[in-house]
Motif scaffolding. Structure first.
Motif: not given
Ligand code: FES
Length: 157
Positions: A20-25, A51-59, A12-18, A41-47
């Motif tokens: 996020l969900i498919p990457i986590l899946q 904590s924000k990723i955890f927030g989204v994933a928990t939702f 997923k090189a060059g992936a953007t924040q939108d 790692k995902v946070g580093r990759h997507l900038g």
């Protein structure tokens, strides 16, 4: 050494924040859960801050943050199972194992997940443990099923 998460992120090189969900899946599909290390790692990759990723994933309650137990119990909450008492079965499992959906018991023996219809409505209420279906489960039989899992483990210990 590269692990599965590194490989997924490389793909997923060059992936953007939108994305996020498919990457986590994809990570959860490979690893069974989202570890803290993976999220960082995902946070580093997507900038994005972890904590924000955890927030989204928990939702989204499809994500889990603990490894699966040796016996992964899926309780169906589809309509047929619900009508025939799956909520009572779920309550009983939670009561016996002292875990909630998405959690793993401390000894790593059991994990619990609530799932949508698993296509076996004729067996309702149905639960699935490590891919094996158990039909017409009720408060009493679920106790026996869990006890059998425990005994299997003891026999192999
Ligand atoms: S509703 Fe549970 S298997 Fe279909």
């Amino acid at each position: 050494m590269k692990n599965e998460v590194d490989i997924i992120l490389e793909e997923k090189a060059g992936a953007t924040q939108d994305q996020l969900i498919p990457i986590l899946q994809a990570i959860q599909e490979k690893e069974g859960y989202l570890s803290e290390e993976s999220v960082v790692k995902v946070g580093r990759h997507l900038g994005m801050p972890a904590s924000k990723i955890f927030g989204v994933a928990t939702f989204y309650n499809q994500f889990r943050f603990e490894p699966l137990g040796k016996h992964h119990i899926q309780v169906c909450r589809g309509t047929a199972c619900h009508v025939l008492g799956s909520a009572t079965v779920l309550e009983k499992v939670q009561d016996i194992l002292k875990i909630k959906p998405g959690q793993t018991s401390r000894d790593g023996m059991f994990s619990l997940e609530v799932v949508a219809c698993i296509g076996a409505c004729g067996l309702a209420p149905v639960i699935c443990i490590n891919g094996e279906f158990h039909a017409k489960v009720n408060e009493n039989s679920i106790e026996e099923i869990i006890e059998n899992c425990r005994q299997t483990e003891e026999a192999h210990a």
